[in-house]
Design a protein around this motif. Structure first.
Motif, PDB file in Angstrom:
ATOM      1  N   THR B 397      75.576  46.908  39.836  1.00  0.00           N
ATOM      2  CA  THR B 397      75.895  47.555  38.561  1.00  0.00           C
ATOM      3  C   THR B 397      75.010  47.109  37.546  1.00  0.00           C
ATOM      4  O   THR B 397      74.291  45.998  37.495  1.00  0.00           O
ATOM      5  CB  THR B 397      77.299  47.477  38.070  1.00  0.00           C
ATOM      6  N   ASP B 404      74.598  53.434  28.587  1.00  0.00           N
ATOM      7  CA  ASP B 404      74.587  53.995  30.134  1.00  0.00           C
ATOM      8  C   ASP B 404      74.592  52.818  31.025  1.00  0.00           C
ATOM      9  O   ASP B 404      74.048  51.771  30.727  1.00  0.00           O
ATOM     10  CB  ASP B 404      72.994  54.618  29.952  1.00  0.00           C
ATOM     11  N   LEU B 406      74.795  52.540  35.359  1.00  0.00           N
ATOM     12  CA  LEU B 406      74.527  52.935  36.546  1.00  0.00           C
ATOM     13  C   LEU B 406      75.132  52.050  37.603  1.00  0.00           C
ATOM     14  O   LEU B 406      74.931  50.668  37.650  1.00  0.00           O
ATOM     15  CB  LEU B 406      73.234  53.016  36.865  1.00  0.00           C
ATOM     16  N   SER B 407      75.948  52.575  38.586  1.00  0.00           N
ATOM     17  CA  SER B 407      76.456  51.632  39.725  1.00  0.00           C
ATOM     18  C   SER B 407      76.415  52.264  41.023  1.00  0.00           C
ATOM     19  O   SER B 407      76.648  53.531  41.097  1.00  0.00           O
ATOM     20  CB  SER B 407      77.840  51.074  39.335  1.00  0.00           C
ATOM     21  N   THR B 434      76.883  56.313  40.898  1.00  0.00           N
ATOM     22  CA  THR B 434      77.624  56.697  39.518  1.00  0.00           C
ATOM     23  C   THR B 434      76.831  56.351  38.216  1.00  0.00           C
ATOM     24  O   THR B 434      76.543  55.366  38.146  1.00  0.00           O
ATOM     25  CB  THR B 434      79.161  56.145  39.449  1.00  0.00           C
ATOM     26  N   TRP B 435      76.765  57.360  37.615  1.00  0.00           N
ATOM     27  CA  TRP B 435      76.031  57.078  35.982  1.00  0.00           C
ATOM     28  C   TRP B 435      77.125  57.472  34.731  1.00  0.00           C
ATOM     29  O   TRP B 435      77.748  58.517  35.036  1.00  0.00           O
ATOM     30  CB  TRP B 435      74.816  58.095  35.727  1.00  0.00           C
ATOM     31  N   HIS B 437      77.647  57.831  31.107  1.00  0.00           N
ATOM     32  CA  HIS B 437      77.226  57.824  29.836  1.00  0.00           C
ATOM     33  C   HIS B 437      77.930  58.223  28.694  1.00  0.00           C
ATOM     34  O   HIS B 437      79.014  58.958  28.707  1.00  0.00           O
ATOM     35  CB  HIS B 437      76.040  58.958  30.108  1.00  0.00           C
ATOM     36  N   SER B 448      78.441  61.534  39.381  1.00  0.00           N
ATOM     37  CA  SER B 448      78.462  60.797  40.676  1.00  0.00           C
ATOM     38  C   SER B 448      78.130  61.457  41.759  1.00  0.00           C
ATOM     39  O   SER B 448      78.634  62.840  41.962  1.00  0.00           O
ATOM     40  CB  SER B 448      79.476  59.762  40.683  1.00  0.00           C
TER      41      SER B 448
END
Lengths: 293, 868
Positions: B397, B404, B406-407, B434-435, B437, B448
């Motif tokens: 992650t 933001d 991201l993972s 997955t992002w 926001h 995602s």
């Protein structure tokens, strides 16, 4: 497929599991007429069994039925086999003399009997077409090691036809039939091998007599023991799809449910009319003998 | 959690990450130190105060908190260079009628009352209260619930522990959070509150049954949902030392097992393929190892799970009965930590840690030992056998900014069984990118890309019987989800998803005979959804929404036509990516909750769901060889209409949660299979299906005790379900295998002392409907069965007692390494519950008899668990 079931059975037995007899309550369905006959292209006293069904846990064996009129006739009309009840075995009807069915011929079985005792005789009929024999070029026996057990596989060579073929195999060890019951027949179809030349296709395997003690008390019905020098004979026949399905359903259903494979139990198919159960079909075997190395 | 008091930032970071995926839209500041002496430099002329505050936030990582009485629009000029915050703010605010106070990294602004002498405070008027919820160490508590007592109006604290809520000036706020004692604070016309919660005397892990909020049972507008935390699951007695998530949910009301030890489960009368199982939002098709005795979920990696039994969140669809949403741990530790366990059957280890300040990773693994099984058998020849399973979880992650994140999450697992001439393996791969926001403090989105794969492979290597049989499912999904808090009365959630299904039902390759293929099938399943949670009054909340699903079958494909005898009569070939069939459905959902009193409510819910993919399996227990198949021209999508109503009541100040839920489901296009169906490697599988209708109804009663030395729950479920399908059972209605009139589950946990806790589970359920023979016919010397109908009988009832004891030798240890022992006994009074009932004939008399095979007698086990 059968091997998959065998391996999974071993897996299952690795758990701390146990099997014991229990009493269960079921209801008793009304009796029905049971007819079973499988004619062959070999010269023999052809046989049809006629009996009565019983409640499942009935403590008396099922009764054969006497006094039924049983005939088998060919479609061309020139063969009519009258069958007579055997003196020694109630419900077994045999041809008066040895006869043989012809390949590709269609035969109709007719059983006349007043099963429900209402004064009128019911007529039960079924039809079979004798399949072309399978030509077996040769066979061999291989030595195998399956999960630490020594076994002998039986492999055959021959040409599968381009039609959909269904095969039933029986085995004799030293000329004595070991697969005498329906649940001991070996079945396979040509879904995967259609039209190909069977190049040493493995049909079944035999256990080694020397290891018999390792199997314990509960030896499955389908496992036979052989040793070096024994003669194993295969009787292989093409059969009709209906008969193949009937035997398959008998084999899958005889023990009841199987949680991993097969759906909920249901009635076994029949090709006999008028509400009887059972099956009438034909068998045209080819034999081949190999000695265990 | 004594060990974490030493790591105060760990706690903050852990909460931040766990909260990022929840519905709350405040920016995150995850800095490690706060100093009032931080210096700022600003040079701005005649700009709004708000702009200055934003600049300060940028330069210092402080967060300003204020209510709408503070006038941020006023224009100011600021020119400072290298001044401390305090100095700058003192200067700034003195001219603006604002006072402030500093709490760690928060600066709370108050309108200075003295500048508004004309203001009259009415005795009872609605004000907006801003506050902070902190723990004793001054750390913000994220995700705490703040409820105006006596209403269902509430707020949840954000990443800084701050909240805003409107209440009247005489109201009382109730603040609750898992692991802390509830705090009640009167508003007393204060617009800014600082609330400090006291930790509950027991460990977080030991809170037995957790709900999102203490009175969520009563207040939440979602019904038919059960939540379990890993702490609760860990305390339950286990089978062979493996406390299992799926086994734990089988103890919840409305959930039935599909057989002893099995991992399949049935929810409210539905079949196991009607449950959507998600691991971090990615579908897992076959959630079981070892023929179903263990699930694929590693306890050390899991954080919690939620089971939705009917009112599935609108963002998910495609299954009729339930959603099991399993989430892995979501923390951002500031150094490497881990946990694990060593058991009799398998062992597991989990490690997680940071990479610099913005990234964190997690790796977890579990493997079983083949030896264990082989030792149970006295047969020495079995040592060549391979028999094991493993699971691997990995997560990475990265937080780009406070807006933001991201993972990348991955799960991979396999079961392997075989010898030198035979091999059978199967397993899942579930991966997602997955992002998340944050647009504004009111709008959050998540995008995602997910991949789900389930495959199995059987190989044999015997002369004359060599083959390689493979089967595979591949799903690729893109989804976008948005959450929008329009105002305090409306919370909107909407989005879309597109899934590409690629099924390879079976391919068999042999060296001699070429290959036999059951052709691939492809489809696109797309959905758009929108739903709103609407607070109509303080007592009444409505939830409504709609999901529109489009299902398209794609080529290349050969589609068969079947005649009235289910035989193939024709076939048509479609090229790659041709759309040859389309289904589109509208799935509405309505829910309502009405709060009768402070601690009781009634809820009602209606939902309509569709399912486009199903399992070709007609046995009562699943097998890893089962094949999924798609709806299409010959197979209509299955549908359900479900209504449920419930009464929820909390007693003794939320110590007890009780509920009664009644439901009724009407199923259309239910699929079952013909008698003696050939489901293996069959390209005419559709010809084996039979369609009809079904129904399910039931009642679920639940009582939970959440606090005190004795915690746990008792539930009783009444559940009936049947099917009516032409071509099956002669068209007569028959009981579904999941019809279980009575189920009772008792799960109790008792904290004997700080070192020892005891746990017990007792389960009871009516026997499964089954088909017994009612007659027999003879062929040769064998008897074959005759049946009068399907599922007319029942197997013996099932009941079982499990016990376990957890011993923590050093509960007060402040050392980093902690451990505990767990001893479990499964089936303590050794009830021989029937796994399967088979028949055989007596060797001598030939008369048939029945046999019951039971899997487990009394099974003790011991596990050693640790964390550091």
């Amino acid at each position: 497929m059968k091997y998959l079931i065998l391996y999974l059975g071993i897996l299952l037995s690795l758990f701390t599991s146990c099997t014991e007899r229990i009493d269960i309550d079921t209801t008793n369905s009304d009796p029905v007429l049971v007819i079973y006959g499988c004619i062959t292209n070999e010269l023999t006293y052809q046989k049809v069994e006629v009996s009565r069904s019983s409640p499942y846990f009935d403590d008396q064996p099922n009764q054969g039925i006497s006094g039924a009129k049983v005939t088998i006739s060919s479609s061309s009309g020139d063969e009519i086999w009258q069958m007579e009840e055997s003196k020694s075995d109630k419900g077994q009807y045999l041809t008066i003399q040895p006869v043989a069915a012809n390949a590709s011929e269609r035969y109709t079985l007719k059983v006349e009997y007043d099963f429900n005792n209402d004064g009128t005789t019911e007529v039960y009929e079924a039809v079979t077409t004798v399949q072309q024999p399978f030509e077996i070029d040769s066979a061999k026996i291989n030595s195998l090691n399956i999960i630490g057990r020594h076994q002998y596989s039986f492999n055959i060579y021959g040409q599968d036809s381009s039609e959909k073929d269904f095969y039933v195999c029986k085995f004799l060890v030293n000329d004595s039939l070991v697969s005498s019951s329906i649940s001991q027949y070996i079945l396979f179809d040509d879904k995967i091998i259609n039209g190909a030349y069977l190049n040493g296709l493995m049909i079944t395997s035999f256990a080694d007599v020397k290891e018999k003690a390792d199997y314990g008390d509960d030896i499955p019905d389908y496992l036979f023991f052989v040793e070096s020098g024994d003669k194993i004979t295969i009787e292989i026949s093409r059969v009709e799809k209906g008969y193949y399905d009937f035997i398959m359903q008998c084999q899958q259903g005889i023990d009841g449910e199987n949680p991993f494979f097969g759906g909920p139990p249901s009635n076994i198919d029949t090709n006999i009319t008028t509400g009887a159960v059972g099956y009438f079909s034909s068998f045209s075997p080819t034999k081949f003998t190999v000695t265990v190395p | 959690m004594p060990v974490f008091h030493d790591i105060k930032h760990f706690l903050r970071l852990m909460r931040i990450l766990s909260f990022l995926l929840l519905v709350s839209m405040f920016c995150a500041h995850a800095e490690n130190s706060y100093s009032q002496n931080k210096k700022v430099s600003i040079n701005k002329n005649n700009v709004s105060l708000e702009e200055i505050l934003n600049e300060v936030e940028k330069q210092t990582n402080y967060l300003f908190i204020y209510n709408n009485e503070v006038n941020l629009e006023q224009k100011v000029s600021v020119k400072v260079a290298g001044k401390t915050i305090n100095t700058m703010l003192d200067d700034l605010f003195s001219k603006t009628g604002i006072t402030y106070s500093m709490e760690e990294n928060h600066i709370i602004l108050y309108r200075n009352k003295s500048t508004n002498p004309g203001q009259i405070d009415a005795i009872k008027k609605t004000i907006t209260i801003s506050g902070l919820v902190l723990d004793k160490a001054g750390e913000p508590i994220i995700g705490a619930n703040v409820v105006v007592k006596g209403t269902i109006k509430g707020a949840v604290t954000d990443l800084s522990g701050a909240f805003k809520i409107a209440a009247d000036s005489k109201a009382i706020l109730e603040v609750t959070y898992i692991g802390y004692l509830k705090c009640e604070i009167p508003v007393e016309n204060k617009k800014n509150l600082k609330i400090v919660l006291t930790e509950d005397s027991r460990n977080l892990d030991e809170v037995v049954v957790t709900a999102k909020t203490v009175d969520e049972n009563v207040a939440s507008v979602t019904m038919g949902v059960e939540k379990l935390s890993i702490g609760q699951i860990r305390k339950m007695p286990s089978l062979m030392g493996e406390v299992d998530i799926i086994k734990a949910i089988q103890l919840l009301p409305g959930v039935q097992t599909s057989g002893e030890g099995g991992s399949g489960f049935s929810v409210r009368g539905g079949s196991p393929d009607q449950n959507l199982i998600l691991l971090d939002n990615t579908t897992v098709y076959n959630a079981s190892h070892l023929m179903g005795f263990f699930s694929v979920f590693n306890n050390d990696v899991i954080n919690d799970l939620e089971l939705y039994k009917g009112d599935l969140p609108l963002k998910y669809g495609g299954r009729l009965s339930s959603l099991l949403d399993i989430k892995t741990i979501d923390k951002m530790p500031d150094k490497i930590i881990g946990s694990g366990g060593i058991g009799l059957i398998s062992s597991r280890l989990m490690l997680q840690g940071p990479i610099e300040e913005k990234t964190s990773w997690l790796i977890g693994g579990r493997r079983s030992y083949a030896d264990m099984f082989l030792k149970l058998s006295s047969d020495e020849d079995l040592k060549d056998l391979t028999l094991y399973f493993f699971d691997l979880n990995a997560k990475l992650t990265h937080r780009f900014s406070n807006k933001d994140i991201l993972s990348l999450n991955t799960y991979y697992g396999q079961d392997k069984f075989g010898s030198d001439i035979f091999g059978f393996n199967y397993g899942n791969l579930a991966t997602s990118l997955t992002w998340g926001h944050t647009f504004t403090d009111k709008m959050y989105s998540k995008f995602s890309l997910n991949l789900s794969n389930y495959s199995y492979n059987i190989q044999t290597d015997i002369d004359g019987a060599t083959m390689d049989w493979k089967s595979r499912i591949n799903d690729l999904m893109f989804r976008a989800d948005f959450t929008n808090l329009i105002n305090e009365n409306h919370s909107l959630s909407y989005g879309l998803s597109v899934t590409h299904h690629n099924f390879t039902p079976g391919t068999v390759k042999t060296p001699e005979y070429g290959s036999y293929n059951v052709p691939h099938s492809y489809a696109l399943e797309s959905a758009l959804y929108a739903s709103n949670e609407h607070k109509i009054t303080d007592r009444f909340t409505l939830k409504y929404g709609v999901r529109w699903t489009l299902f398209q079958n794609l080529g290349k494909a050969t589609v068969y036509k079947y005649d009235s005898n289910h035989q193939v009569s024709d076939s048509t070939f479609y090229r790659s990516n041709d759309i040859y069939n389309t289904y589109n459905t509208i799935e509405p959902r309505f829910g309502a909750v009405y709060k009768l009193t402070d601690n009781s409510s009634i809820k009602a819910n209606y939902t309509h769901n569709t399912q486009f993919i199903q399992l070709a399996n007609s046995s009562s227990s699943g097998s890893p060889l089962d094949v999924w198949f798609l709806a299409g021209p010959n197979v209509k999508p299955q549908k359900v209409d479900m209504g449920s109503v419930g009464y929820f009541r909390n007693l003794n100040d939320n110590m007890f949660e009780t509920s009664v839920e009644l439901y009724y489901k009407s199923l259309t296009n239910v699929i079952d299979f013909a008698d003696h169906a050939d489901l293996i490697l069959n390209e005419h599988l559709e010809g084996e299906t039979r369609i009809g209708k079904g129904k399910a109804y039931g009642a679920e009663f639940m009582v939970r005790k959440n606090s005190g030395k004795l915690t746990g729950f008792v539930n009783y479920t009444l559940s009936r379900t049947d099917r009516t399908i032409s071509g099956i059972n002669n068209g007569k209605t028959y009981l579904s295998p999941y019809d279980k009139p009575h189920t009772l589950n008792i799960v109790l946990n008792y904290e004997l002392s700080e070192k020892v806790s005891l746990s017990t589970t007792w389960v009871y359920s009516t026997g499964t409907p089954t088909t017994y023979p009612t007659g027999r016919f003879g062929v040769g010397d064998e008897y074959l069965p005759i049946y009068s109908g399907r599922n007319e009988f029942r197997k013996p009832d099932y009941h079982r007692l499990d016990l376990s004891c957890t011993y923590n030798p050093n509960p007060k240890s402040t050392k980093r390494y902690k451990s505990e022992w767990n001893v479990s006994i499964y089936n303590a009074y050794s009830r021989k519950n029937s796994y399967m009932i088979t028949f055989d004939q007596d060797d001598i008399t030939g008369i048939p008899f029945a046999e019951s095979t039971y899997l487990f007698g009394f099974v003790p086990s011991i596990t050693y668990n640790f964390k550091f």
